[in-house]
Design an enzyme around this catalytic site. Structure first.
Site, PDB file in Angstrom:
ATOM      1  N   HIS A  19     -28.148  -0.811  -3.418  1.00 16.33           N
ATOM      2  CA  HIS A  19     -28.029  -0.636  -1.430  1.00 16.33           C
ATOM      3  C   HIS A  19     -28.199  -1.368  -1.290  1.00 16.33           C
ATOM      4  O   HIS A  19     -27.914  -1.099   0.155  1.00 16.33           O
ATOM      5  CB  HIS A  19     -29.140   0.438  -2.339  1.00 16.33           C
TER       6      HIS A  19
ATOM      7  N   HIS B 149      11.119  10.767   0.177  1.00 11.75           N
ATOM      8  CA  HIS B 149      11.260  12.052  -0.416  1.00 11.75           C
ATOM      9  C   HIS B 149      11.561  13.192  -0.524  1.00 11.75           C
ATOM     10  O   HIS B 149      11.638  13.498   0.195  1.00 11.75           O
ATOM     11  CB  HIS B 149       9.456  11.797  -0.934  1.00 11.75           C
TER      12      HIS B 149
ATOM     13  N   HIS C 189      11.256  13.071  -6.841  1.00 10.12           N
ATOM     14  CA  HIS C 189      10.413  12.919  -5.848  1.00 10.12           C
ATOM     15  C   HIS C 189      10.589  11.825  -4.770  1.00 10.12           C
ATOM     16  O   HIS C 189      10.800  12.463  -3.919  1.00 10.12           O
ATOM     17  CB  HIS C 189       9.268  12.173  -6.906  1.00 10.12           C
TER      18      HIS C 189
ATOM     19  N   GLU D 200     -19.164  11.372   1.619  1.00 10.65           N
ATOM     20  CA  GLU D 200     -19.431  10.843   2.855  1.00 10.65           C
ATOM     21  C   GLU D 200     -17.773   9.985   2.836  1.00 10.65           C
ATOM     22  O   GLU D 200     -17.546  10.046   3.754  1.00 10.65           O
ATOM     23  CB  GLU D 200     -20.251   8.963   2.079  1.00 10.65           C
TER      24      GLU D 200
END
Length: 536
Positions: A479, A33, A268, A417
């Site tokens: 869950h 890159h 890029h 999280e």
């Protein structure tokens, strides 16, 4: 898009050396890159020669500034800067960019190359790591610094790109940093408006400035990354903001200097091509035909401040001696923590459960063990993603980590999280703390990229995953973790422990604290489990 030729001043020559090395390395590797290193060379030059507190002769100096390249695909920016600054990274290693066994892999890898603070590549993770490093610095400074003795006093810097800010983890981590007032965190957003697929107009129209201001950050714009004076002024303003993290939005042109690829997606992620490299060097006023050339005056200029940096390092060590004379117990404790050693006698604090008190949920046993250990191991710092009452991760009689009291050990990560996982990694990488974080096992999926990076980097992070089965209650299949144990165990270098009773929980915590080669996941029940009788 065309670019304006640059001057031949020593600053520009130093900057263009980074650009030339990036073009040459990517071209020789036939992959990589080049665009971001070519664009951001002025920023890297300014940071390494004028602003970072570091010492190439001592990359592990505990009070050094931390620098994170979150957009890790721009790794040649980092490697060129480290080589030119005088780190033990030779020009031959630059020539071997992206080759097997080299110190210059395609994305930066912690523990491999001197001066690399974290492994980056998965976008957004480095930003979250930087937040964790800044949180660890704030905590240790609050715990150990005394009037006239600032033994922990450094900044954390990061560079990120459009891709980092699109990733959800950046939102979580940036929100955390703003809320907790991490004022010694300074980031640069490379606003080049290009993604792999083309212009960011295809998919991204966020107002990053207003977004970060809403998080509580100090935000400034630099219209042109090549304007060193404007960059200097923005950095000075960021340093003057002790109560807020700073984001400096820097406009750049990807592939700067390339006549045919600058400002396009073609700059890029692929080599420019031999002819375009030659044209780019000509446009930049680079007259050296031989690739991988570093002019002697450039090397001297990049390293002209190294003596002062080494002196600053020595001055810090002298200040540590003075601190030890004034506060011997604190100095000894700080040294132990920075070494990563556990305090003597800590294992004696491990509780032993009996038939009378041992028929409990393993999460309840974990809460008991954690509190017993926390009294002996003050570097245990952590919390939960808004489930502390369920994960039982609170250290009792210990303050909450906050902007007003960063000495607190109970960290409320919020419903973040993924951000929590990245922040825990940054805390561990910084050193001086042993971070832990809790949530329901089913939500380990949200953390998986950060867990994988903790494993790749062999970091000492402890996960407290509770509610480990369909026995979690009446919340239903959303869950109920079914595949999660298998998924965690499939990650190399992650130690997964699922204790069968309370005494095995104590042993699991012992194993987690003794293990310094990677993260440990403690998998714990919501429901009570029977005490297991053992002989001998």
């Amino acid at each position: 898009m065309t670019t304006t030729p640059v001057s031949t001043s020593i600053d520009e020559l130093c900057i263009n050396t980074v650009r030339a090395l990036a073009m040459d390395a990517v071209q020789k590797a036939e992959s990589g890159h080049p665009g971001a290193p070519m664009a951001l060379a002025p920023l890297a030059y300014l940071l390494y020669t004028r602003h970072l507190k570091h010492n190439p002769a001592d990359p592990a100096w505990p009070d050094r500034d931390r620098f994170v390249l979150s957009n890790g695909h721009a790794s040649m920016l980092l490697y060129a800067s480290l080589h030119l600054s005088g780190y033990p990274l030779s020009l031959d290693e630059i020539r071997n960019f992206r080759q097997w066994g080299s110190l210059t892999p395609g994305h930066p890898e912690h523990g491999l190359t001197p001066g690399i603070e974290t492994t980056t590549g998965p976008l957004g993770q480095g930003l979250a790591n930087a937040v964790g490093m800044a949180a660890a610095e704030a905590h240790l400074a609050a715990v150990f610094n005394r009037d006239g003795h600032r033994v922990i006093d450094h900044h954390t810097w990061f560079i990120c790109g459009d891709g980092d800010l699109m990733e959800g983890v950046s939102h979580e981590a940036a929100s955390f940093a703003g809320h907790f007032g991490l004022g010694k965190l300074i980031g640069f957003y490379d606003d080049n408006r290009i993604t792999i697929d083309g212009s960011t107009d295809l998919t991204y129209s966020d107002d990053a400035a207003r977004r970060f201001e809403a998080y509580g950050w100090h935000v400034r714009r630099v219209p042109d990354v090549n304007d060193l004076d404007a960059l200097d002024a923005a950095i000075a303003a960021a340093r003057a903001e002790p109560a807020r993290p700073s984001l400096l939005i820097v406009r750049s042109v990807i592939g700067y200097g390339s006549p045919n690829r600058a400002g396009t997606a073609k700059a890029h992620g692929e080599p420019l091509g031999t002819e375009e490299v030659a044209r780019s060097k000509e446009r930049l006023g680079w007259t050296v035909a031989e690739p991988f050339t570093v002019p002697e005056d450039v090397l001297a200029h990049w390293r002209r401040g190294n003596e002062a940096l080494a002196f600053a390092n020595d001055a810090w060590r002298r200040s540590l001696i003075a601190y030890a004379k004034a506060y011997p117990a604190e100095a000894k404790e700080l040294g132990r923590r920075l070494q990563g050693d556990l305090p003597g006698g800590w294992q004696q604090a491990l509780p032993v459960f009996t038939r009378e008190n041992g028929s409990v949920a393993t999460r309840a046993a974990s809460g008991t063990v954690l509190n017993a250990l926390a009294a002996r191991i003050p570097e245990l710092v952590g919390g939960s993603a808004d489930l502390s009452g369920s994960n039982l991760t609170i250290i009792k009689d210990s303050p909450v980590f906050s902007a007003a009291n960063p000495a607190g050990r109970n960290v409320h990560f919020g419903v973040r999280e993924h951000g929590m996982g990245g922040i825990l990694n940054g805390m561990a990488l910084h050193g001086g703390v042993i971070p832990y974080g809790g949530t329901f096992l089913v939500f380990a999926d949200y953390m998986r990229p950060a867990i994988r990076l903790a494993a790749l980097m062999h970091q000492r992070v402890i996960y407290v995953f509770t509610h480990d089965s369909i026995g979690l209650g009446e919340d239903g299949p959303t869950h109920q973790p079914v595949e999660h144990l298998t998924a965690l165990r499939a990650i190399p270098n992650v130690t997964v422990i699922r204790p069968a009773d309370a005494n095995e929980v104590a042993e699991a915590w012992r194993a987690a604290l003794l293990h310094r080669g990677g993260p440990v996941a403690l998998v714990l029940t919501r429901q009570k489990v029977p005490f297991i009788e053992r002989e001998g």
